[in-house]
Structure formats: structure tokens, C-alpha cells
Design a protein around this motif. Structure first.
Motif, PDB file in Angstrom:
ATOM      1  N   GLN A 257     -25.757 -15.766  -0.848  1.00 17.23           N
ATOM      2  CA  GLN A 257     -24.576 -16.011  -0.128  1.00 17.23           C
ATOM      3  C   GLN A 257     -23.402 -15.964  -1.271  1.00 17.23           C
ATOM      4  N   ALA A 258     -23.597 -15.829  -2.392  1.00 18.67           N
ATOM      5  CA  ALA A 258     -22.444 -15.834  -3.434  1.00 18.67           C
ATOM      6  C   ALA A 258     -21.776 -14.635  -3.297  1.00 18.67           C
ATOM      7  N   THR A 259     -20.340 -14.804  -3.280  1.00 21.31           N
ATOM      8  CA  THR A 259     -19.506 -13.722  -2.923  1.00 21.31           C
ATOM      9  C   THR A 259     -19.051 -12.907  -4.226  1.00 21.31           C
ATOM     10  N   ASP A 260     -19.295 -13.453  -5.265  1.00 24.05           N
ATOM     11  CA  ASP A 260     -19.130 -12.969  -6.553  1.00 24.05           C
ATOM     12  C   ASP A 260     -20.073 -13.217  -7.537  1.00 24.05           C
ATOM     13  N   THR A 261     -20.256 -12.080  -8.582  1.00 23.74           N
ATOM     14  CA  THR A 261     -21.434 -12.126  -9.605  1.00 23.74           C
ATOM     15  C   THR A 261     -21.200 -13.337 -10.508  1.00 23.74           C
ATOM     16  N   VAL A 262     -20.145 -13.964 -10.464  1.00 28.85           N
ATOM     17  CA  VAL A 262     -19.752 -15.389 -11.096  1.00 28.85           C
ATOM     18  C   VAL A 262     -18.953 -16.129 -10.207  1.00 28.85           C
ATOM     19  N   GLU A 263     -19.462 -17.189  -9.795  1.00 29.11           N
ATOM     20  CA  GLU A 263     -18.604 -18.179  -9.044  1.00 29.11           C
ATOM     21  C   GLU A 263     -18.660 -19.492  -9.910  1.00 29.11           C
ATOM     22  N   VAL A 264     -17.556 -20.329  -9.793  1.00 21.81           N
ATOM     23  CA  VAL A 264     -17.224 -21.552 -10.511  1.00 21.81           C
ATOM     24  C   VAL A 264     -17.020 -22.460  -9.730  1.00 21.81           C
ATOM     25  N   PHE A 265     -17.516 -23.538  -9.789  1.00 27.96           N
ATOM     26  CA  PHE A 265     -17.306 -25.157  -9.149  1.00 27.96           C
ATOM     27  C   PHE A 265     -17.300 -26.155  -9.956  1.00 27.96           C
ATOM     28  N   ASN A 266     -16.182 -26.811  -9.803  1.00 25.60           N
ATOM     29  CA  ASN A 266     -16.132 -28.389 -10.170  1.00 25.60           C
ATOM     30  C   ASN A 266     -16.980 -29.350  -9.528  1.00 25.60           C
TER      31      ASN A 266
END
Ligand code: NAD
Ligand code: WQD
Length: 342
Positions: A257-266
Motif C-alpha cells: 500500500q505504500a505509495t512511495d519507496t520511502v514513506e515518513v511518519f511521525n
């Protein structure tokens, strides 16, 4: 059951993530060199889960040892990389050890994962990457600032490395970077928790050790900041809530489901509390009067930071559940259990 390799799984946050992974139907496999943890964490996990958890005692920066583990384990669906050194002050004294361990172990992992067809990585980053922010709360879009310690720089470098690797044409690894705010507390069973070696650097273990009589008094590092009561503001997240964020992050990667190869979350509560509020809340929930005094500022402290937790809620469906009071109560319960066991 899908296997998830948990580097640093015997440590504070990693051990709580192992519990949540197992309870969510994954099979956690720990890799830890016990440089900052103890075998007793494995006994705690056994007591909570009712069975042993596989643990390989290796340095995850040792590529050959890691390959041997992965050959032995067979199919591994993803990696959660907790293993790192984390003491800010120590990193100033031992920068090379910090770069070697924190950056080196990530490089090794990123090199070895594709050899075994492992595509999913969750990485432990930190709100330290925001430095002293210009505006609060901080979102994932808030610009990062030069870190104020070698430790902080290792986290920034690791984030950059992950992004550069993701941008390479032959890359196969997808990563979720979780930027933790201040994890506190312990599992409700009081079978696992934080085990600081020596004098704690962090506020909450210092508070619980002071209340337990191990430390004489807590020094509050400054009360002349531009905050409502003059003490620093932080976003204190219960470690079990934080552990659950890893389960949803891993699931998102596995579900593609990740829309990017790198996702960032607080990963924070979205709530800021001052040091004095933490002390007073602790006194209330523990019934202990804390011996504390106001001291000078600690060099390098960020006056105030807390998370905008909206992205994790909207995209991951993740929301913290535990109040500051309950988090502190669990920290105290763990401290009492530790004292009883010694
Ligand atoms: P911890 O020290 O309790 O756990 C880290 C574990 O990794 C320990 O069990 C240690 O023995 C192990 N380890 C370290 N280097 C290793 C190596 N090369 N090979 C194998 N095992 C190794 O720390 P924690 O608080 O659980 O932190 C976990 C991660 O979260 C770290 O990456 C840390 O930087 C990050 N983080 C922590 C906090 C915090 O306040 N605790 C905040 C933000 C980010
Ligand atoms: C919290 C507050 C202190 C001890 C560190 C790292 C950060 C992240 C989390 C990993 C501050 C005050 C503390 C004491 C005090 N770790 N305090 N007396 O500084 O927010 O962050 O841990 O990524 O990178 O820097 O956490 O628990 O040390 O301090 O007054 O004896 O408590 O000044 O305001 P911090 P902390």
C-alpha cells in the motif's frame, strides 16, 4: 505466519514490538548483540507470550553473520531495524562508535536484504532530525535541521541513505521511516520495560529511579524556557502504542500500500507536556513525592517539540491510546517489579 526480522529486538522498544508483532499474527525473529540489553528481556517475552521467541545473538553489522541467520530462517517478509546506539551524550564522546554502529548496521542490512529477496524495511528514526523547529507541532514536511549531536546525525544520515538507496535504478527495498517522539512506560504485564545501564539519560527512568530511592534527586534542566511553566515540552508516547505503529507500518509494506519507496511518519501523541507536568502527573499516579530541584539548562536541549500526528492517523490508521498518566503508571509498575526481582 510471516517472519519479521527484528534487529535490536531485545531492547526497550524492540521487545515491545516483538510482543505486538506476535500478537498480530507475525513470527518475530530477533537479532541482537546485547550491547545495550539483557537476556532477561527474552525471559520477559516468554512470560508474556507463553513461548520462546527465536533470538540470534549476532551483530547485525556483521554481514556474514546476518547472511547465516537469513539462510537458517528461510523466508523473511520484512525487517524492523531498531538496533542502534542511542545515548546522545555518549555519542559526543564516542562519535566513531555511533557512526560505525548506527550507519554501518543499516548499510549492511540494505546490502544483504536484496540477496535474500527481502523488500520491506521499517527504520527507527527520531524527532531529533527536526532539531529546534521553527513552528509547532512538527509535521513530516517540517524541514530537518542540523542535528545537535553525532547520534542525531546518524539518524539523519540513515534517512538520507535509505532515500539514496531507494532512488537507485535496481532498488528493490521499500522503507517506512518512523520518527519517534519520546517513548516512555512499559508493557502492562511489567515483564518487559526499559533497562537503562548505569545512570539514566532520559527523564522518565530518572524519575522512577529517584522515586525508588536509587537516585537521590531529579534535577530539572532549566525552568526559564519560553513555555507555560518554563520547562521543556516533549511528546511522550507510550512504548506499547509506539510498538503498535510498527505492526501497521509492516502491514502496509506487505500489503504493497505504500505509495512511495520511502514513506515518513511521525509517531507521537500530538500532545506536548512540560517536564513539570510529567513530574506532577507521576506524583499523582504513583502516590510518591518526588525529590526534585531546578537546575541549569542541559546543553543541546530543544526547548519544545511535539508531533503533528495527523499523517499517521490518516494514512496508517494509527492513533495512540494511552494517556500520559497511564504511561507513567506503567513506568512506575515496571520500576517496582524490577526492584522486587532483585
Ligand atoms: P535500546 O538500546 O533499548 O535497544 C537497542 C537494541 O539494539 C539493544 O538491545 C542493543 O543490544 C541492540 N543493538 C545495538 N547495536 C546492535 C548491533 N550492531 N547488532 C545487534 N544488536 C544491536 O534502544 P531503544 O530505546 O529500544 O531504541 C530502539 C531504536 O529506536 C534505536 O534505533 C533508537 O535510536 C531509536 N529511537 C529511540 C528513542 C528513545 O528515546 N528510546 C527515540 C527515538 C528513536
Ligand atoms: C526529556 C526532557 C530534559 C532528564 C532524547 C534524545 C532524542 C530521543 C529521545 C532518540 C528534556 C528533561 C531529562 C533529567 C530533566 N532519542 N530532563 N532532567 O532530550 O527529549 O530526547 O531522547 O532518538 O534524540 O535527545 O529526552 O528524556 O533526555 O529529556 O529535566 O534528569 O526532560 O531537559 O526536556 P530528550 P530526555
Amino acid at each position: 505466519m510471516k517472519k519479521i526480522l527484528v534487529t535490536g529486538g531485545a531492547g526497550y522498544i524492540g521487545s515491545h514490538a516483538v510482543v505486538e508483532l506476535q500478537q498480530a499474527g507475525f513470527q518475530p525473529v530477533i537479532v541482537d548483540n546485547f550491547s545495550n540489553s539483557q537476556e532477561s528481556a527474552l525471559a520477559g517475552l516468554r512470560a508474556i507470550l507463553g513461548h520462546d521467541v527465536t533470538c540470534h545473538r549476532i551483530d547485525c553489522g556483521d554481514a556474514e553473520a546476518l547472511r547465516q541467520v537469513l539462510r537458517q530462517e528461510g523466508e523473511v517478509a520484512g525487517v524492523i531495524h531498531f538496533a542502534a546506539f542511542k545515548a546522545v551524550g555518549e555519542s559526543v564522546a564516542k562519535p566513531l562508535a555511533y557512526f560505525q554502529n548506527n550507519v554501518g548496521s543499516l548499510l549492511t542490512l540494505l546490502a544483504v536484504m536484496p540477496e535474500f529477496g527481502i523488500e520491506n524495511l521499517v527504520f527507527s528514526s527520531s524527532c531529533t532530525v527536526y532539531g529546534v523547529p521553527d513552528a509547532l507541532p512538527v509535521t513530516e514536511e517540517t524541514p530537518t535541521k542540523p542535528a545537535n549531536s553525532p547520534y542525531g546525525r546518524t539518524k539523519q544520515m540513515c534517512e538520507d541513505i535509505v532515500r539514496d538507496v531507494a532512488g537507485a535504478p535496481n532498488n528493490t527495498v521499500r522503507t517506512i521511516l518512523l520518527r519517534y517522539f519520546n517513548p516512555i512506560g512499559a508493557h502492562d504485564s511489567a515483564k518487559i520495560g526499559e533497562l537503562p545501564l548505569g545512570t539514566p539519560n532520559n527523564l522518565v527512568p530518572f524519575i522512577t529511579q529517584t522515586a525508588a530511592g536509587i537516585r537521590e534527586k531529579l534535577t530539572i534542566f532549566g525552568n526559564d524556557y519560553d513555555t507555560p511553566d518554563g520547562t521543556n515540552i516533549r511528546d511522550y508516547i507510550h512504548v506499547v502504542d509506539l510498538a503498535k505503529a510498527h505492526v501497521v507500518a509492516v502491514q502496509r509494506l506487505l500489503d504493497k500500500q505504500a505509495t512511495d519507496t520511502v514513506e515518513v511518519f511521525n509517531v507521537g501523541t500530538g500532545r506536548g507536556n512540560t517536564v513539570l507536568e510529567v513530574v506532577q502527573t507521576f506524583e499523582k499516579v504513583s502516590g510518591q513525592q518526588l525529590n526534585y530541584a531546578i537546575g541549569p539548562r542541559r546543553p543541546g536541549d530543544v526547548p519544545a517539540i511535539y508531533a503533528d500526528a495527523t499523517k499517521a492517523e490518516q494514512v496508517l490508521g494509527f492513533k495512540t491510546e494511552t494517556s500520559l498518566a497511564d504511561s507513567l503508571a506503567s513506568a512506575w509498575k515496571w520500576q517496582v517489579a524490577l526492584a522486587d526481582s532483585q
